[in-house]
Scaffold this motif. Structure first.
Motif, PDB file in Angstrom:
ATOM      1  N   ILE A 142       0.976  -0.950  -0.164  1.00 19.66           N
ATOM      2  CA  ILE A 142      -0.293  -0.099   0.571  1.00 19.66           C
ATOM      3  C   ILE A 142       1.103   1.327   0.101  1.00 19.66           C
ATOM      4  O   ILE A 142       2.075   1.331   0.976  1.00 19.66           O
ATOM      5  CB  ILE A 142      -0.910   0.114   1.269  1.00 19.66           C
ATOM      6  N   ALA A 143       0.901   1.917  -1.045  1.00 20.97           N
ATOM      7  CA  ALA A 143       1.339   2.861  -1.096  1.00 20.97           C
ATOM      8  C   ALA A 143       0.872   4.697  -0.929  1.00 20.97           C
ATOM      9  O   ALA A 143      -0.043   4.791  -1.554  1.00 20.97           O
ATOM     10  CB  ALA A 143       2.365   3.045  -2.495  1.00 20.97           C
ATOM     11  N   GLY A 144       1.570   5.536  -0.065  1.00 16.47           N
ATOM     12  CA  GLY A 144       0.686   6.975   0.178  1.00 16.47           C
ATOM     13  C   GLY A 144       0.701   7.398  -1.074  1.00 16.47           C
ATOM     14  O   GLY A 144      -0.683   8.655  -1.676  1.00 16.47           O
ATOM     15  N   ASN A 145       1.710   7.626  -2.885  1.00 16.84           N
ATOM     16  CA  ASN A 145       1.220   8.292  -4.070  1.00 16.84           C
ATOM     17  C   ASN A 145       1.977   7.510  -5.021  1.00 16.84           C
ATOM     18  O   ASN A 145       2.493   6.555  -4.102  1.00 16.84           O
ATOM     19  CB  ASN A 145       1.944   9.498  -3.384  1.00 16.84           C
ATOM     20  N   LEU A 148       5.411   6.704  -4.991  1.00 11.60           N
ATOM     21  CA  LEU A 148       5.790   5.200  -4.221  1.00 11.60           C
ATOM     22  C   LEU A 148       5.606   4.071  -4.476  1.00 11.60           C
ATOM     23  O   LEU A 148       6.398   3.027  -4.745  1.00 11.60           O
ATOM     24  CB  LEU A 148       5.874   5.954  -2.804  1.00 11.60           C
ATOM     25  N   ALA A 149       4.886   3.803  -5.247  1.00  5.72           N
ATOM     26  CA  ALA A 149       3.767   3.039  -5.887  1.00  5.72           C
ATOM     27  C   ALA A 149       5.060   2.620  -6.771  1.00  5.72           C
ATOM     28  O   ALA A 149       4.948   0.982  -6.964  1.00  5.72           O
ATOM     29  CB  ALA A 149       2.057   3.512  -6.092  1.00  5.72           C
ATOM     30  N   ASP A 150       5.328   3.610  -7.934  1.00  5.08           N
ATOM     31  CA  ASP A 150       5.556   3.394  -8.980  1.00  5.08           C
ATOM     32  C   ASP A 150       7.773   2.570  -8.778  1.00  5.08           C
ATOM     33  O   ASP A 150       7.881   1.541  -9.116  1.00  5.08           O
ATOM     34  CB  ASP A 150       6.586   4.480  -9.945  1.00  5.08           C
ATOM     35  N   TYR A 151       8.054   3.323  -7.567  1.00  3.45           N
ATOM     36  CA  TYR A 151       8.911   2.324  -6.911  1.00  3.45           C
ATOM     37  C   TYR A 151       8.579   0.851  -6.865  1.00  3.45           C
ATOM     38  O   TYR A 151       9.667   0.045  -7.007  1.00  3.45           O
ATOM     39  CB  TYR A 151       9.941   2.919  -5.622  1.00  3.45           C
ATOM     40  N   PRO A 158       3.614  -7.851  -6.238  1.00  9.19           N
ATOM     41  CA  PRO A 158       2.674  -8.523  -7.536  1.00  9.19           C
ATOM     42  C   PRO A 158       1.721  -8.206  -7.009  1.00  9.19           C
ATOM     43  O   PRO A 158       0.908  -7.668  -8.198  1.00  9.19           O
ATOM     44  CB  PRO A 158       2.781 -10.464  -6.316  1.00  9.19           C
ATOM     45  N   ARG A 159       1.607  -6.904  -6.059  1.00  3.72           N
ATOM     46  CA  ARG A 159      -0.173  -6.182  -5.901  1.00  3.72           C
ATOM     47  C   ARG A 159       0.522  -4.666  -5.116  1.00  3.72           C
ATOM     48  O   ARG A 159       0.751  -4.551  -3.913  1.00  3.72           O
ATOM     49  CB  ARG A 159      -0.883  -6.802  -5.453  1.00  3.72           C
ATOM     50  N   VAL A 160       0.162  -4.205  -5.810  1.00  7.09           N
ATOM     51  CA  VAL A 160       0.697  -2.285  -5.150  1.00  7.09           C
ATOM     52  C   VAL A 160      -1.133  -1.621  -5.299  1.00  7.09           C
ATOM     53  O   VAL A 160      -1.708  -1.637  -6.621  1.00  7.09           O
ATOM     54  CB  VAL A 160       1.922  -1.819  -5.950  1.00  7.09           C
ATOM     55  N   VAL A 161      -1.063  -0.660  -4.253  1.00  8.68           N
ATOM     56  CA  VAL A 161      -1.846  -0.484  -4.418  1.00  8.68           C
ATOM     57  C   VAL A 161      -1.877   1.238  -3.652  1.00  8.68           C
ATOM     58  O   VAL A 161      -1.482   1.139  -2.220  1.00  8.68           O
ATOM     59  CB  VAL A 161      -3.843  -0.778  -3.926  1.00  8.68           C
ATOM     60  N   VAL A 162      -2.703   1.957  -4.321  1.00  4.85           N
ATOM     61  CA  VAL A 162      -2.387   3.575  -3.994  1.00  4.85           C
ATOM     62  C   VAL A 162      -3.293   4.232  -3.223  1.00  4.85           C
ATOM     63  O   VAL A 162      -5.076   3.698  -3.383  1.00  4.85           O
ATOM     64  CB  VAL A 162      -2.093   4.379  -4.873  1.00  4.85           C
ATOM     65  N   ILE A 163      -3.339   4.431  -1.424  1.00  6.69           N
ATOM     66  CA  ILE A 163      -4.224   4.466  -0.767  1.00  6.69           C
ATOM     67  C   ILE A 163      -3.395   6.215  -0.352  1.00  6.69           C
ATOM     68  O   ILE A 163      -2.353   5.725   0.629  1.00  6.69           O
ATOM     69  CB  ILE A 163      -4.501   3.883   1.063  1.00  6.69           C
TER      70      ILE A 163
END
Length: 360
Positions: A142-145, A148-151, A158-163
């Motif tokens: 879980i990335a804040g923006n 960070l998600a792109d990194y 395997p699974r990245v979500v922006v919250i």
């Protein structure tokens, strides 16, 4: 479903409080049993702010307690980790302790840069890929923006979500509503809220605010950062507390968030902007990172890129109460729609449950 929540701090640490602890009611409502284990206690964080470092004996005790928690992590269905469980320790140790559990990681800062851009070559070499490796093995990141998600995605998570980082609207009365009546006296106030670790960003406003002070009357309210030297800038310094922060912000007129434009700052999640907007304040922020996604110029505030733009935006807002009200109400509406735990709480609970189900 049993969750072990491994936060970096207790309630005194903003990242742990808003990225983890405020979700507890939503997780419990979803039938989850949560055990919280902070790495660094509130007392240790107070010592760091007072002394500039953590006492070594207390720090080693904190890591020992964290290792003991990790040794018992197989008793849980999911381990939800703030950033990393054992920062600055060998990757093999953390990986070994997590090898038989499903875990999720949460990031609201570009902490991978602490290793990848360290001044010592051996740390860059041995630790530079540490967080990427943890992300690749996580059931959920879980990335804040998006930065960070792109990194995480580049490191094969395997699974990245922006919250985004959000707040609890129940603590922030709507501007003009019951409980929001505040008597303003004296000159208008600009407000900055943060900690002793981040107050240095205010030095970016030293020159613009000196110019502004020669043109109009205002006071800069600094909340939580402690005293700093800004000759020629009228200011007041207030201590931070969770109980008083909302009232302290709401008693002001404009919120500010100056930032450097560097890789670390691009990973920040703009939480102070969201706090200002929830209080009905227009905001002025540096054109860095996530700030332009939160702030729309002349809609809920202004995004600025130079000292002259800082002066112009602040002078315009301080001289126009109707503009402050219009932009402040639009900011509050944005928070209600996109940046409150009332919106993200059920979603986070669902994400954590699906991480366990997907691993099964």
């Amino acid at each position: 479903m049993k969750i072990l929540m491994l936060t970096r701090y207790g309630r005194l640490g903003a990242s742990s409080r808003v990225r983890f602890l405020q979700y507890l009611p939503y997780l419990e409502e979803a039938g989850m049993q949560v055990t919280v284990q902070p790495l660094l206690s509130d007392d240790m964080l107070r010592l760091r702010y007072a002394q500039g470092h953590y006492p070594l004996v207390a720090l080693m005790g904190a890591y020992w307690r964290r290792c003991r928690a990790l040794m018992r992590c197989t008793d849980f269905d999911l381990v939800w980790i703030e950033k990393e469980a054992l920062s600055w320790w060998p990757l093999w140790l953390e990986s070994m302790l997590l090898r038989r559990v499903v875990y999720a990681l949460d990031y609201d800062d570009a902490v991978f840069l602490n290793y990848a851009m360290h001044r010592r070559a051996w740390i860059r070499r041995w630790f530079g890929g540490r967080l990427g490796s943890l992300m690749a093995r996580a059931a959920l990141v879980i990335a804040g923006n998006d930065y960070l998600a792109d990194y995480a995605r580049r490191n094969a998570a395997p699974r990245v979500v922006v919250i985004p980082t959000v707040l609890d609207l129940a603590r922030y009365p709507a501007p003009g509503g019951a409980g929001s009546e505040l008597v303003r006296t004296g000159p208008p106030r600009l407000v900055w809220i943060g900690s002793p670790a981040t107050v240095h960003y205010l030095q970016l406003l030293a020159a613009p605010l000196r110019v502004l002070a020669q043109r109009t009357s205002f006071v800069l309210r600094i909340v939580g950062g402690g005293a700093i030297q800004m000759p020629g800038v009228p200011m007041e310094v207030l201590a931070w507390s969770e109980e008083s922060e909302v009232e302290t912000i709401a008693a002001c007129d404009v919120g500010v968030m100056p930032l450097l434009d560097s890789p670390w700052e691009r990973g920040k999640c703009g939480y102070k902007l969201i706090q200002y907007m929830a209080c009905g304040l227009p905001v002025v922020a540096s054109n860095v990172g996530v700030n332009p996604q939160i702030v729309q110029s002349d809609v809920n505030g202004f995004i600025v890129s130079s000292d002259d733009e800082w002066v112009a935006a602040l002078q315009r807002l301080l001289g126009d109460q109707a503009l402050r009200v219009r932009l402040g109400l639009a900011g509050r509406q944005r928070v209600e729609r996109d940046y409150c735990v009332q919106q993200t709480g059920p979603r986070v609970a669902g994400l954590l449950r699906s991480a366990v189900e997907g691993a099964g």
